[in-house]
Design an enzyme around this catalytic site. Structure first.
Site, short mmCIF file in Angstrom:
data_model
loop_
_atom_site.label_atom_id
_atom_site.label_comp_id
_atom_site.label_asym_id
_atom_site.label_seq_id
_atom_site.Cartn_x
_atom_site.Cartn_y
_atom_site.Cartn_z
N PHE A 154 62.64 14.70 83.33
CA PHE A 154 61.29 14.98 82.85
C PHE A 154 60.60 13.68 82.47
O PHE A 154 61.23 12.78 81.89
CB PHE A 154 61.32 15.89 81.61
CG PHE A 154 61.91 17.25 81.84
CD1 PHE A 154 61.12 18.31 82.24
CD2 PHE A 154 63.27 17.46 81.63
CE1 PHE A 154 61.67 19.55 82.43
CE2 PHE A 154 63.82 18.71 81.81
CZ PHE A 154 63.02 19.76 82.22
N ASP A 155 59.34 13.60 82.80
CA ASP A 155 58.50 12.58 82.19
C ASP A 155 58.07 13.08 80.82
O ASP A 155 58.15 14.28 80.53
CB ASP A 155 57.30 12.29 83.09
CG ASP A 155 56.48 11.11 82.59
OD1 ASP A 155 57.00 10.37 81.73
OD2 ASP A 155 55.34 10.94 83.05
N GLY A 156 57.59 12.17 79.99
CA GLY A 156 57.22 12.57 78.64
C GLY A 156 55.80 13.08 78.53
O GLY A 156 55.56 14.29 78.38
N PHE A 190 60.19 15.90 87.22
CA PHE A 190 58.84 16.34 86.88
C PHE A 190 58.07 15.16 86.31
O PHE A 190 58.40 14.65 85.24
CB PHE A 190 58.89 17.49 85.85
CG PHE A 190 59.58 18.72 86.35
CD1 PHE A 190 58.94 19.59 87.21
CD2 PHE A 190 60.87 19.01 85.95
CE1 PHE A 190 59.57 20.73 87.66
CE2 PHE A 190 61.51 20.15 86.40
CZ PHE A 190 60.86 21.01 87.26
#
Length: 610
Positions: free
Chosen positions: A466-468, A583
């Site tokens: 995941f991106d933040g 993502f």
């Protein structure tokens, strides 16, 4: 024949009759007198009869009074004149004639809106009134009455009337010399009379309505007409109930409405319980079917309401580029013909194929640890292909051993409308336009791009990166950086270290993964957990890393690996991780990951920034 004539006949010579004949003759005379009196009383009760009005010593015709019939029941020269205000009651099986002389008060109370209060609608006041009836008063609403009769003239029992303070005039010993007044025609009713309010259950009016409903209704209409004409209504200037807010309107509804709502909610709850029981029985039968058939190696599917539903497009699961080209160049009919001709040809894997295989492995491990587990991944194949094309898709799914039991073939219709019906948690497609439509519907969605075909992926562990910002968290940091610069953003994040970040579109999916991870942790399988999550962010750990980790802690979520790159490229890290899906909200990072062979997904920032 009078009693005097009977005595004369008895004393005449030659008239010898036995005592039995005299008694028989007396009984006949008594019967005739009773019949005659009952006929007169019946005519007197008739509203159109001449005896309806009462002339008595200068007392003019009063519509609220009723003159009784004149007869010889009590002997000669005796006349019954009874002026009554009738109010019939039925108590304990006996009819009671109430003699009243009350009159309505000319001043009527109104509420804040100008409507008459409930007690003012009643023609009979609760407290007895001694005011004499007026000549201009409307005629009595009651058209039926029972007069008290002598025990010798009537065989039906009757009780004595109840009197108020104003007692009726005494009986006169002289017959009336005035002729009976001519009958008066009833007043014409209003063309559109207003609806009277609901009567009280214990009121006397309900008894009148049971005795003579038609006369009771006419009397109510006349009363409302008189009330409306006598005094105009004054309406308050408050806004109607419909203009008020729902919180203000809650206090207006009576308790009965709340009870109805509560009973309705109980019925709905009972209906849901019945549906749950039916669903449980259905899934129990499905499980027994799979267990009793050793040849069927497929496990039973999870319940949709308990499962984590992942919806995939056919182009994301399989490589359908050739069929897409035929559809764009030659049209739908040629495309259908091509798919029917090649329905036994197995499709090659697409970008989401390895992702689905990893999801199935997680389900298998959960079933080993929890045989009755329903909190599993459920994959739904969603496509706008025709149902005949579904044969090729089914053959390909069975060939690769994919546990996909639910299909949605819409035949050219947009399948986005079915996502909510399938209780979708995540939608993955190869078409970015479909992804944007799903995002507008409020469903977490991503466009999946294919990586290098020769890269090896781990099928025994689901790896999700995941991106933040704009993925797990909101995109407020990006807006702040664009407006104030990167230095101001670092200062702001340091000051707001204890303030949690707002959630992003993929926070729910990370929660689902964390819930499944805890099931393995409960069985001492932390090191062998088949799910691993990654946070790959361009943030700096020194300036804003603490706020990110504290936000995840506040949410009760755990991330296995947190990688803060401080603006460095993400592609080399993704190649090392080799996630099944990554993502990210920036197309630049996805293109870099794609060149290096990592499968990436894009399409989240539009939902929260627009």
């Amino acid at each position: 024949m009078s009693q005097t004539s009977l005595k004369q006949k008895k004393n005449e010579p030659g008239m010898r009759s036995s005592k039995e004949s005299l008694e028989a003759e007396k009984r006949k005379e008594s019967d005739k007198t009773g019949v005659r009196l009952s006929n007169q009383m019946r005519r007197a009760v008739n509203p159109n009869h001449s005896l309806r009005c009462c002339p008595f010593q200068g007392h003019s015709s009063c519509r609220r009074c009723l003159c009784a019939a004149e007869g010889t029941a009590l002997g000669p020269c005796h006349t019954i004149r009874i002026y009554i205000h009738m109010c019939l009651l039925w108590e304990q099986g006996q009819q009671i004639t109430m003699m009243r002389g009350s009159q309505e008060s000319s001043l009527r109370k109104t509420d804040s809106r100008g409507y008459l209060v409930r007690s003012q609608w009643s023609r009979i006041s609760r407290s007895p009134s001694t005011k004499a009836p007026s000549i201009d008063e409307p005629r009595s609403r009651n058209t039926s009455a029972k007069l008290p009769s002598s025990s010798t003239s009537s065989r039906t029992p009757s009780t004595s009337p109840s009197l108020h303070d104003s007692s009726p005039p005494p009986l006169s010993g002289q017959p009336s010399l005035q002729p009976p007044a001519s009958p008066q025609l009833p007043r014409s009713l209003d063309s559109r009379p207003p609806t009277p309010p609901e009567p009280d259950p214990g009121s006397r009016r309900s008894t009148k309505m049971q005795e003579n409903p038609e006369a009771w209704a006419q009397g109510i209409v006349r009363e409302i007409r008189q009330t409306r004409d006598s005094q105009p209504l004054e309406y308050s200037r408050t806004s109607p109930t419909e203009w008020k807010s729902s919180s203000q309107r809650r206090g207006i509804y009576p308790a009965s409405t709340q009870l109805d709502r509560n009973s309705l909610s109980e019925q709905q709850q009972q209906q849901r319980e019945d549906e749950d029981d039916y669903e449980a029985a259905y899934w129990a039968s499905m499980r027994s079917f799979y267990e009793k058939n050793p040849s069927c190696s497929r496990p039973w599917p999870p319940k949709p309401k308990n499962a984590i539903t992942i919806a995939l497009s056919s182009c994301a699961l399989f490589n359908m580029v050739d069929g897409r080209k035929i559809y764009e160049q030659e049209g739908l009919e040629k495309y259908m013909e091509y798919q029917l001709t090649n329905e036994n040809v197995i499709l090659t894997p697409g970008p989401a194929f390895r992702f689905v295989k990893a999801l199935q492995y997680v389900n298998a491990r959960l079933r080993d640890l929890y045989p009755d587990e329903q909190d599993l991944f459920d994959i739904v194949l969603m496509t706008n292909n025709h149902a005949q094309v579904g044969v090729r898709l089914i053959n390909s799914v069975n060939h690769y051993g994919l546990l996909i039991d639910r299909f949605c073939l819409t035949g050219g219709k947009d399948p986005i409308g079915y996502l909510k019906a399938y209780l979708t948690n995540l939608y993955i497609a190869a078409d970015s336009e479909k992804v944007q439509e799903a995002i507008q519907e409020g469903i977490a969605s991503a466009t999946m791009f294919d990586g290098a075909k020769d890269m090896a992926y781990c099928d025994t562990q689901l790896r999700v990166a995941f991106d933040g910002d704009a993925v797990l968290f909101s995109d407020e940091s990006e807006h702040f950086t664009k407006e104030h610069g990167l230095d101001k953003f670092f200062q702001y994040d340091t000051l707001c270290e204890s303030k949690p970040l707002a959630q992003g579109p993929l926070k729910g999916f990370l929660e689902d993964l964390g819930r499944l991870q805890k099931k393995f942790y409960a069985k001492n399988e932390r090191l062998l957990c088949p799910i691993r999550t990654y946070l790959v962010t361009a943030r700096s750990a020194a300036s804003s890393g603490a706020r990110v980790l504290k936000t995840l802690r506040r949410w009760g979520l755990e991330i296995d690996e947190a990688l803060f790159l401080a603006g460095a490229p993400k592609s080399p890290i993704l190649v090392k991780i080799r996630p099944h899906i990554f993502f990210d909200d920036h197309m630049f990072h996805i293109e870099g990951a794609q060149r290096l062979g990592s499968i990436a997904a894009y399409g989240f920032n539009k939902k929260f920034s627009s």
